[in-house]
Structure formats: structure tokens, C-alpha cells
Motif scaffolding. Sequence first.
Motif, PDB file in Angstrom:
ATOM      1  N   ASN A  82       4.392  -9.149 -15.250  1.00 20.92           N
ATOM      2  CA  ASN A  82       4.954  -8.172 -14.341  1.00 20.92           C
ATOM      3  C   ASN A  82       3.936  -7.205 -13.780  1.00 20.92           C
ATOM      4  O   ASN A  82       4.143  -6.588 -12.752  1.00 20.92           O
ATOM      5  N   LEU A  83       2.838  -7.020 -14.515  1.00 23.27           N
ATOM      6  CA  LEU A  83       1.833  -6.058 -14.071  1.00 23.27           C
ATOM      7  C   LEU A  83       0.753  -6.713 -13.218  1.00 23.27           C
ATOM      8  O   LEU A  83      -0.146  -6.052 -12.752  1.00 23.27           O
ATOM      9  N   LYS A  84       0.849  -8.021 -13.058  1.00 23.50           N
ATOM     10  CA  LYS A  84      -0.172  -8.699 -12.272  1.00 23.50           C
ATOM     11  C   LYS A  84      -0.003  -8.352 -10.804  1.00 23.50           C
ATOM     12  O   LYS A  84       1.108  -8.342 -10.281  1.00 23.50           O
ATOM     13  N   VAL A  85      -1.110  -8.087 -10.139  1.00 24.11           N
ATOM     14  CA  VAL A  85      -1.049  -7.809  -8.706  1.00 24.11           C
ATOM     15  C   VAL A  85      -1.768  -8.950  -7.986  1.00 24.11           C
ATOM     16  O   VAL A  85      -2.913  -9.267  -8.289  1.00 24.11           O
ATOM     17  N   TYR A  86      -1.063  -9.569  -7.059  1.00 25.67           N
ATOM     18  CA  TYR A  86      -1.656 -10.669  -6.302  1.00 25.67           C
ATOM     19  C   TYR A  86      -2.106 -10.161  -4.929  1.00 25.67           C
ATOM     20  O   TYR A  86      -1.406  -9.370  -4.300  1.00 25.67           O
ATOM     21  N   LYS A  87      -3.291 -10.620  -4.512  1.00 29.97           N
ATOM     22  CA  LYS A  87      -3.791 -10.208  -3.194  1.00 29.97           C
ATOM     23  C   LYS A  87      -4.285 -11.449  -2.457  1.00 29.97           C
ATOM     24  O   LYS A  87      -4.713 -12.421  -3.077  1.00 29.97           O
ATOM     25  N   ILE A  88      -4.208 -11.392  -1.126  1.00 30.81           N
ATOM     26  CA  ILE A  88      -4.685 -12.525  -0.332  1.00 30.81           C
ATOM     27  C   ILE A  88      -6.055 -12.194   0.262  1.00 30.81           C
ATOM     28  O   ILE A  88      -6.236 -11.122   0.852  1.00 30.81           O
TER      29      ILE A  88
END
Lengths: 163, 649
Positions: B590-596
Motif C-alpha cells: 500500500n505504501l509503494k508509489v509507482y511513477k512513469i
Amino acid sequence: MEKNRESGVVMETKVREILDRYPEGRTENLIPVLQDIQETDGYLSEESVLEVSRHLKMPASKIYGVATFYNQFRFAPLGKYHVQICCGTACHVLGASTVLEEIEKNIGVKSGETTKDGLFSMEVVACIGACGLAPVISINGNFHAKVTGESIKEILDNYRNQE
Amino acid sequence: MNSQYNSSVKDFLIDEVLRDFTNNSKDPHLLEQISVLRNEKISEPVIYVGAGTCGLGAGAAKTLKSVRKYIEEKDIKARVIETGCIGLCAVEPIMDVQIPGYNRVSFQNVTEDKVDEVLDAVFQLEVPEKFVLGQFDQSDTRKWDGVRFLKDHPFFAPQKRLVLKNCGIIDPVDIKEYIARGGYKSYIKAINVHSPSDICDIIEKSGLRGRGGGGFPTGLKWKFANREESDQKYLICNADEGDPGAFMDRAVIEGDPHRLIEGMAIGAYAIGATKAYIYIRAEYPLAIERLESAIEEAREYGLVGEDIFGTGVDFDIRIKKGAGAFVCGEETALMHSIEGKRGMPRPRPPFPTTRGLFGKPSVINNVETFANVSEILLNGADWFASTGTEKSKGTKVFALSGKIALTGLVEIPMGTTVREVIFDIAGGILNNRKFKAVQIGGPSGGCITEENLDIQIDYDSLINVGAMMGSGGLVVMDEDTCMVDVAKFFMGFIQRESCGKCIPCREGTKRLLEILESITSKPDAANTEALDRFKGVMQIEKLSQVIKDTSLCGLGQTAPNPVLSTHKLFRDEYEAHLYDRQCPAGVCQNLKVYKIDVDKCTGCTVCIRKCPVDAIIGSKKSPHFIVEDKCIGCGACYEACKFDAIEVV
């Protein structure tokens, strides 16, 4: 519908046979009785609980009280393929929660439930003692070792394709 | 023919071995017969396959099938024996081969397709090097050249096996072999020579303490029950091994069920009980099956039943299957469950030794405790007390699992250091990662970190560092394990298993779990939960203390331990979750942040279509963008992207 009634009759005689093995009114035998019924039927139906209630001379509410207390008892029939996911510490540390999520997503039911088509039922179990193979799942008693989020799709599809 | 043989062996064992318990005869004929029954002197090859639950999980059933097919096809006269688990779960399936005149030799990783290769070689008197685990040390048979002894294997060398002595070696469902190896001698001697209070004295003097977690002196417990006057007393064995990550009791029952039965028989005699129950998890079908058949055999030999060996002692034993409730490991809850009620604990006193099962004096001990008893009587209290530390005598069995090279079961003398167990015996951390902590004692225990790795394992020193012996589950964690997540895992377990009778445990564990959930999940900008999260964390210690002080039974009193232990030792991890909203180990999804990465994104729209919550925006052939507030961190886009354009921050 017709069919259901038929299977109900068959089931009741089986419950009778089990109850005959235990003396009437001896409430200390409640748990073994329920275990035996679940072993033959796969779950505890309302009719069988009522039957037990008459035999052991204790209220059905009390029986439900005991049955719902323990994790072992189910109140819905099992699916054709019963998936058990081990959530012991070793499996958890090696990623069992990802596997669980993937299974929930894949078959669309949560622990203790059965899919509408009756193909799969799912259950989260405490350590099944195969910690060397973690994360481990068992489908109808067949162990699948070291499963991952990806490999679980293949495993479930294999069972689906057998239909 | 066979049954005639069996009944003559039975007479021999009963008359010459058991009845004659004081006689250490050197009669060569007798010794030879015993070594035949112990499978030391054999006339045809014997093939052993480790078929405990763990072995079967690794494919031992298929290996067995291949072995049977092999000897049938090649027309070899050989016996096949299914043994229990020798403890090295990591290299299952394990197959041993014993050829007349040669030492028994053990092979690892023998899956069904490897059986032919191994057997072909051994029958030509060669030992295939890549499979060999080690050979047994037998005195009068030939040694295999260039093959190390199993007892010198780094996994076995530091161990001292009393409880696991026969596990994985003997046929668990053959009482003849157990008796030939000295089994039931202690029991027959006890009921012929010793008085019940003698037995209590011997056990007390040996320093044996309960192996189920509490560590109460076993002899003393028996004494309390022995002194009670009652028309009926009960002896109960707690085999409801519910701790996640613990499988010692299962291995003992699957591999050597008679050892448990003998220990219980002695215990029952010592307290004056004629009825005994074994409360065992229904999740252990193989253990139940072996136990049932062992009890049946013991009955045939007159070791269970009425008027045992003409001494007037009665002993009956029954199996009760647990229905899956962790709290039934608590003794008063367990007794309620045997009585057919909800397994809820009650306040003590009165203690079970005064008022227990069905209101009668009862003693409850766990499997490993009983499994020590026959060895103590056989070799004496002083012998037993010579192993271990000042206040913890004997050995302890541990189940090693988690991120460790060799998963399995070990039995070590009390006083061995944690470091020796993890690094010398079990080969260190999996894939050479960095050690972070080891969790001891399951949901009631705590963690030990690098700085305390050199403490000696005994009841008291473990408590000093905030852990506890528990039943003996040892779960190893490496740098990729999130300790907040581990605390949450145990709290979730306890919260589900809390019986609900007392409020501190029922409500308190739920609140603790909520606090842990809030700091491991994504912030919700829409409400004021940020403040609640901080308040929650500030209350962790206070709430834990209240639960510890006011809960009714051991389950609640120890429930906050995993949280307190990780909170104290890994404060930085808690802070990273709380302040930075990051999981340093990368576990809390839940704390993972995904970026492109705009340079890599080709604008193919695959991730947009995969996203279950429409958190990705962008049009075709232009770089996409993830809306952080909407993203649930499921990782679907990460898996779908063919251009490695999505990264986890």
C-alpha cells in the motif's frame, strides 16, 4: 430442485448413521459428532445441525455457538477444487499474502466461500507444516510448493482446463 | 507364516526384553535377535523413504511409488519402509538405502525421477556423490569409502538428539523396532519398581520444564496432582500445535509415536490417572493416523489397557481432535474443548491439578515434554541434568523456517547460542542476504537481533531479551522483511484467534491491529486520519501494557509481545512508515508509489487499460502519468509495461 431434495434424504441417513455411534444426550461428544458429519458431507447443513440437536438434547443455538467458535467448521458446501492457502509465519515472510490476493482476484471469492459455479472453494489455514516449501498451497490435498503471484494463475488455469 | 512370526516376536519382546527389564543380558542369541529387529542385521536390502508431512509435500509419495516400481521391475527382494522426518526439510525427499553387510546410507533430493539413478548405483556398490547426505555409523558392517558419517554433517554434528532420537530412522508404526531400541523399558520398570511419588521425584530432580512455552517444572506439576485425592484423575497431552511456524510436535508424533505414548503412560502412573487424552490438531491427519495405529499396537502388547503386565495398573488413552482454535493451547480452554464446549479459558485458581477436566484433578503437558520422560527414567535424573544450563536442563527442539538456507527441525542442548543454530547448523541466510532478526516463540514471543545473537538459549535468558521459548518456532528474517508487517501479521492472527471472553484481549488486539494497519496503508487525504495515525502510534505502548496486565489468559497476556518487541528494536522502521510513508523493505504494498519514466514511456496505453482504479491518465503516443491519490499500489501497470517505464519509488 427435485435433485436437491433427493440428495437431502441421502444426507440425512448418513447423519443418522453417524449419530447412532454416539450415545444420546452426551454433550461432550458434540465436537467429534460435528467433525464426523463434516467429514462425510464436507460442511454442516442446517438439517444436520437440527438432527444433532435432537440427538444430543441441546439447543441448536448452542451447537452453532460451538461450531462457529472453531475454525474447522464450514456452513457452505465445498467447491470441486478446495484451495487451502497456508498463512503460517514462514509462508507469510516469503510472500503468502501476495499469493492470497492473487487467488482472491482470480477466483473471485474470499476465505470460507465457494464460487457460484461450485468449482472452487477457498480457505486460509494456519501453518500446514510444510515450511520448507513455503509459500505453499494445497488443492484437494495436492501440495503446490513455492508458489508466486504468477505461478498461481497457471496452477488455477490447469484445474479450470480439466473441466 | 507372517502372523506366526509376528506372534513369536511379540512373545520374545514381552518375555525376554520387557519383563526382564533389569537384565542387561549379553546372551549372543538375544543380542542378535534384537539387532535384527533394529534393522541393523539384515538379510535383504532395505530402502527407507522419509514420509512425514513435509517429505510428502516435497514428493515423497511419488518417490515411494518409483522405489516400489523399481524393485518390482528388477525383481529385487527388498523391504521398503516409510519413516518419519529426520529434520532436514530443505533437502526432501530423503531416501536411505541399506544393503546387507554395509552401513545404511542416506540420500537427499531424491525425487521420483532420480530414484532409478540412485538405486542403480547403490546396488552396484557405488555411492552417487551428488545425492549423498551421509552414512550411518554402524559397528559391525562395512563402511562406504569416502562418504562422511551423517553425525558429522554440519546440520547434525552440533545437535543432541533425545526426543528426535528415532525420528526419520525407525518405522514409526512398528512397535517391535521401538521396543528393540529400548522402548517401553522405562515404563515397565517404573510400574514394577518405582512408586508414583518416586517418579515425580525423579522428574523433579532431572529439572525437566514444560516444553510448551511456560516452562513450569514438570515434576512439581505431577506432584501436585499426585497429592490430590480423587476417584478419577486425567492426564492430557496438548498436541494442539497452533503456533504458525512450529511443527516440532507433528514431527515427533509422525516419526516416533510410541515415545509419546510411553511418556504419557509413565506420567499417568505418576499422578494416579487411569485415563489419558491426546488433544491433537485435526490439521495433522497423518500424525493422527500414526498415533491411532501406535495406540492399537501398544494395546496388543498389553502396554495400554487394564492390569498392565500383571501389576494392577490401568491405563487407557484416547485421541481428541481439535477443531482449529489457537486459544485451545491454553490449558483450561483445552479442557473445555474436550468437554464439548467452546474453547474458552477460565480464571485460575483452581488450577487443573486440583479441578481440571470434568472437574477432576488433571495434568496437561505438551508432546515434547512427554517425549523426554522415558529417556530420563532410562538414564537417570543426573544424566539428564548434566545437559543444559543452570535453570534449563536437557535439550530443546526448534523448527527453523523463513529466510534460512536449511529449513528443518533441530534438537540442541539448552545453552547453545542463537548464532550457532542459525549460522552453523542451518547454514545461514537464504541467498546470502543480510540477517535482520529471528522471531522466537510465535505470536507470544519476540525478536532477537544481531546484537543479541550470542545469548544462550534457555527459558530465562530469552525472556531477558524480550523473547520467549514458546513452543520452539524459529522464523528467520532478512533485510527484505518488513518488521512492521511482521508485527501486523501476528496481531492479525491473535485478533482472529482471540476467544472474545475478556475485553482487553478482544478489543485491545483489534485496536492494536488497526493502528498497525493505518501506518502501513496509503494516506487518505479526504479525512483527518493523519492525526489519528500519530495518536495511535503514541498509544501503542500504553495499550499493550493494559492488554498484558489485564487479560485473562496467556494468549492475551502475551499478545502484544511481537508489537512491543519490534517497536523497541526497529523503531526506525516504524518511523519510516509513519513520517516518510515508506516501507524500507518494500513489503507494504500500500505504501509503494509507482511513477512513469517519461523518457521510456511510448504511450502504448496498455497500463491505462490494466489499471483497476483508472489512476493512469494520458493519450496515445504521449507519456502517461499516474495520479498518486487514486493509485492503490496494486502493481498491475508495473507488470503490464513492456518498456520498463514504470518504476517503484
